[in-house]
Design a protein around this motif. Structure first.
Motif, mmCIF file in Angstrom:
data_model
loop_
_atom_site.group_PDB
_atom_site.id
_atom_site.type_symbol
_atom_site.label_atom_id
_atom_site.label_comp_id
_atom_site.label_asym_id
_atom_site.label_seq_id
_atom_site.Cartn_x
_atom_site.Cartn_y
_atom_site.Cartn_z
ATOM 1 N N VAL A 185 -63.075 -28.398 -0.512
ATOM 2 C CA VAL A 185 -62.399 -27.185 0.117
ATOM 3 C C VAL A 185 -61.336 -26.789 -0.791
ATOM 4 O O VAL A 185 -61.114 -25.576 -1.157
ATOM 5 N N ASN A 186 -60.583 -27.898 -1.521
ATOM 6 C CA ASN A 186 -59.394 -27.537 -2.493
ATOM 7 C C ASN A 186 -60.123 -26.882 -3.799
ATOM 8 O O ASN A 186 -59.413 -25.873 -4.114
ATOM 9 N N ILE A 187 -61.213 -27.083 -4.381
ATOM 10 C CA ILE A 187 -61.764 -26.451 -5.292
ATOM 11 C C ILE A 187 -61.988 -24.872 -5.051
ATOM 12 O O ILE A 187 -61.713 -24.291 -5.826
ATOM 13 N N VAL A 188 -62.661 -24.767 -3.779
ATOM 14 C CA VAL A 188 -63.024 -23.347 -3.408
ATOM 15 C C VAL A 188 -61.741 -22.522 -2.965
ATOM 16 O O VAL A 188 -61.750 -21.424 -3.620
ATOM 17 N N LYS A 189 -60.470 -23.118 -2.825
ATOM 18 C CA LYS A 189 -59.358 -22.399 -2.606
ATOM 19 C C LYS A 189 -58.772 -22.124 -3.876
ATOM 20 O O LYS A 189 -58.287 -21.024 -4.016
ATOM 21 N N THR A 190 -58.836 -22.961 -4.568
ATOM 22 C CA THR A 190 -58.143 -22.877 -6.106
ATOM 23 C C THR A 190 -59.144 -21.693 -7.198
ATOM 24 O O THR A 190 -58.490 -20.898 -7.621
ATOM 25 N N LEU A 191 -60.599 -21.885 -6.967
ATOM 26 C CA LEU A 191 -61.090 -20.755 -7.515
ATOM 27 C C LEU A 191 -60.738 -19.329 -6.967
ATOM 28 O O LEU A 191 -60.640 -18.399 -7.890
ATOM 29 N N ARG A 192 -61.000 -19.135 -5.531
ATOM 30 C CA ARG A 192 -60.257 -17.927 -4.995
ATOM 31 C C ARG A 192 -58.888 -17.455 -5.618
ATOM 32 O O ARG A 192 -58.961 -16.343 -5.782
ATOM 33 N N THR A 193 -58.104 -18.344 -5.716
ATOM 34 C CA THR A 193 -56.855 -17.849 -6.206
ATOM 35 C C THR A 193 -56.489 -17.804 -7.510
ATOM 36 O O THR A 193 -55.751 -16.794 -8.253
ATOM 37 N N GLU A 194 -57.149 -18.509 -8.495
ATOM 38 C CA GLU A 194 -57.034 -18.292 -10.019
ATOM 39 C C GLU A 194 -58.074 -17.641 -10.573
ATOM 40 O O GLU A 194 -57.807 -17.481 -11.988
ATOM 41 N N GLU B 284 -59.906 -11.356 -9.901
ATOM 42 C CA GLU B 284 -60.835 -10.565 -8.892
ATOM 43 C C GLU B 284 -61.413 -11.078 -8.188
ATOM 44 O O GLU B 284 -62.673 -10.696 -7.864
ATOM 45 N N CYS B 285 -61.417 -12.454 -7.803
ATOM 46 C CA CYS B 285 -62.376 -13.217 -7.042
ATOM 47 C C CYS B 285 -62.127 -12.613 -5.468
ATOM 48 O O CYS B 285 -61.309 -12.568 -4.809
ATOM 49 N N VAL B 286 -63.556 -12.498 -4.990
ATOM 50 C CA VAL B 286 -63.543 -12.022 -3.667
ATOM 51 C C VAL B 286 -64.287 -13.192 -2.722
ATOM 52 O O VAL B 286 -64.183 -13.046 -1.517
ATOM 53 N N ALA B 287 -64.873 -14.183 -3.353
ATOM 54 C CA ALA B 287 -65.705 -15.192 -2.622
ATOM 55 C C ALA B 287 -65.787 -16.378 -3.735
ATOM 56 O O ALA B 287 -65.940 -16.115 -4.843
ATOM 57 N N ASP C 204 -74.427 -33.365 -11.170
ATOM 58 C CA ASP C 204 -75.189 -32.248 -11.469
ATOM 59 C C ASP C 204 -75.982 -31.491 -10.363
ATOM 60 O O ASP C 204 -76.602 -30.235 -10.536
ATOM 61 N N GLU C 205 -75.991 -32.024 -9.077
ATOM 62 C CA GLU C 205 -76.665 -31.327 -8.019
ATOM 63 C C GLU C 205 -75.840 -30.466 -7.176
ATOM 64 O O GLU C 205 -76.001 -30.017 -6.119
ATOM 65 N N VAL C 206 -74.657 -30.346 -7.615
ATOM 66 C CA VAL C 206 -73.559 -29.394 -7.058
ATOM 67 C C VAL C 206 -73.272 -28.196 -8.030
ATOM 68 O O VAL C 206 -73.054 -28.263 -9.028
ATOM 69 N N VAL C 207 -73.460 -27.045 -7.297
ATOM 70 C CA VAL C 207 -73.055 -25.759 -8.037
ATOM 71 C C VAL C 207 -71.905 -25.141 -7.378
ATOM 72 O O VAL C 207 -71.797 -25.002 -6.032
ATOM 73 N N ALA C 208 -70.901 -24.356 -8.225
ATOM 74 C CA ALA C 208 -69.839 -23.565 -7.650
ATOM 75 C C ALA C 208 -70.328 -22.201 -7.871
ATOM 76 O O ALA C 208 -71.002 -21.817 -8.915
ATOM 77 N N VAL C 209 -70.003 -21.500 -6.972
ATOM 78 C CA VAL C 209 -70.477 -20.221 -6.844
ATOM 79 C C VAL C 209 -68.861 -19.263 -7.031
ATOM 80 O O VAL C 209 -68.278 -19.420 -5.998
ATOM 81 N N VAL C 210 -68.732 -18.249 -7.723
ATOM 82 C CA VAL C 210 -67.737 -17.447 -7.801
ATOM 83 C C VAL C 210 -68.196 -16.171 -7.886
ATOM 84 O O VAL C 210 -68.902 -15.649 -8.676
#
Length: 134
Positions: free
Chosen positions: A6-15, A18-21, A103-109
């Protein structure tokens, strides 16, 4: 692990510019572990994102291409060959990144297409690196 995701997702969104998701997908289960968007989306759309990500990275033809590339280059490893994929749509840039420590986890921005692609990659990579192993 869920708090870290959850923290990684929030950080991706803020940092990421022009991130929308942003979201994190577990490829071993096909589950969307966490997501944060500027708009609300029906659950079935988010489920399709997880399924599409799985197909994008581990579909039968993709795995076959990875294996051919590894074979031709003499790479002997179980590590996936494709680590990052950028998909541009009419209005958005979708960046998919495997997490180095899992390796089995993917982040999407997902960013507006006007975002600087170099900064998109740089900031997304930095956020994943700074948050350590999952």
């Amino acid at each position: 692990m869920s708090g870290r995701v959850v923290n990684i997702v929030k950080t991706l969104r803020t940092e990421v510019p022009e991130c929308v998701a942003a979201g994190i997908i577990d490829m071993s289960t096909g589950m969307l572990l966490s997501v944060e968007t500027s708009d609300s989306h029906p659950p079935e759309v988010l489920d399709m994102l997880a399924a599409a990500t799985l197909e994008l990275f581990q579909g039968r033809n993709v795995v076959m291409i990875e294996n051919i590339f590894k074979e031709r280059r003499g790479v002997v490893s179980d590590r996936h060959y494709f680590q990052e994929i950028l998909v541009n749509s009419d209005n958005l840039a979708h960046l998919f990144l495997r997490v180095d420590s899992a390796d089995e986890v993917v982040a999407v921005v997902v960013c507006r297409k006007s975002a600087n692609v170099g900064m998109l990659f740089a900031q997304a990579r930095r956020v994943l690196k700074d948050n350590g192993p999952l």
